[in-house]
Write an enzyme that holds these catalytic residues in place. Structure first.
Site, PDB file in Angstrom:
ATOM      1  N   ASP A  68       0.770  -0.915  -0.144  1.00  0.00           N
ATOM      2  CA  ASP A  68      -0.054   0.078  -0.380  1.00  0.00           C
ATOM      3  C   ASP A  68       0.774   1.677  -0.317  1.00  0.00           C
ATOM      4  OD1 ASP A  68      -1.716   1.542   0.864  1.00  0.00           O
ATOM      5  OD2 ASP A  68      -1.260   2.130   2.738  1.00  0.00           O
ATOM      6  N   ASP A 109      -0.110   4.775   0.943  1.00  0.00           N
ATOM      7  CA  ASP A 109      -0.439   6.218   2.133  1.00  0.00           C
ATOM      8  C   ASP A 109      -0.319   5.306   3.460  1.00  0.00           C
ATOM      9  OD1 ASP A 109      -0.169   8.202  -0.306  1.00  0.00           O
ATOM     10  OD2 ASP A 109      -2.895   7.372  -0.218  1.00  0.00           O
TER      11      ASP A 109
END
Length: 221
Positions: free
Chosen positions: A10, A12
């Protein structure tokens, strides 16, 4: 346990510290409207594609603004914050180097728009090392739906169980778990209280020795 043959991050809050910056944006948006940002609202928005996150904000405070209005306003505020505050999450540089040395294919699956992700990752010269980036605007169903990680498995031509996924939020981790990947939760200060039921384990940071052991890669000294 299945053999592990690829790694997906991922972005963020996992690679970049943007999950700590987004609340600053939301705080300013709400301040301009005489409102305050709460932790419950932050948690409800975290990990979701921007349109869905802004819809949560609209519903939460019964705002008259459209998603498009809030999105443009946030982009302007965020641009100013990025210039002084964007950074990598603790341990990412060392882990990423060891993963690349071990020749694992690496990709990124993010709820952010793909063009935004390419821009932000490019600032740290990460993009050239990746197999691909899948943005939240490239899937029909955003996290916590598993579609984005199933799409990654398809592109990697691997079973989801062969892919290690690093996620920092409950929303993202659920997507990875429901896709059948080898999901490892790496919460930051913004998400330590989230529930990560179904994850392989909850890491202290990206420098957690258990990560290096599971991938059978060099632990930096």
């Amino acid at each position: 346990m299945s053999e592990l043959n690829a790694v997906v991050f991922d972005m963020d809050g996992t690679i970049l510290n943007t999950e700590m910056l987004y609340p600053q944006v939301s705080t300013e948006i709400l301040r301009r409207r005489g409102l305050s940002l709460t932790k419950d609202l932050t948690d409800a928005m975290m990990g979701r594609p921007a349109p869905k996150a802004f819809q949560v904000m609209i519903d939460w405070h019964d705002l008259a603004d459209s998603i498009e209005t809030l999105h443009q306003e946030s982009e302007d505020i965020f641009a100013d914050i990025l210039e002084t505050s964007l950074g990598l999450m603790p341990g990412f540089t060392e882990l990423f180097k060891s993963i690349l040395e071990a020749k694992y294919p690496v990709a990124v699956c993010t709820s952010a728009r793909r063009d935004t992700a390419i821009d932000l990752l490019g600032r740290f010269n990460i993009t050239p090392e990746l197999q691909f980036v899948i943005g939240g605007d490239e899937v029909e169903h955003g996290k916590p739906h598993p579609e984005i990680y199933l799409a990654a498995a398809d592109r990697l031509e691997l079973s989801p169980s062969e892919i290690v996924v690093f996620e920092d939020s409950h929303t993202g981790c659920k997507a990875a778990i429901d896709a059948g990947t080898h999901a490892i939760a790496v919460p930051g200060d913004h998400s330590r209280e989230h529930l990560f039921d179904g994850a392989q384990f909850v890491a202290e940071s990206l420098h957690d020795q258990r990560i290096f052991e599971q991938l059978a890669i060099r632990f930096p000294t």
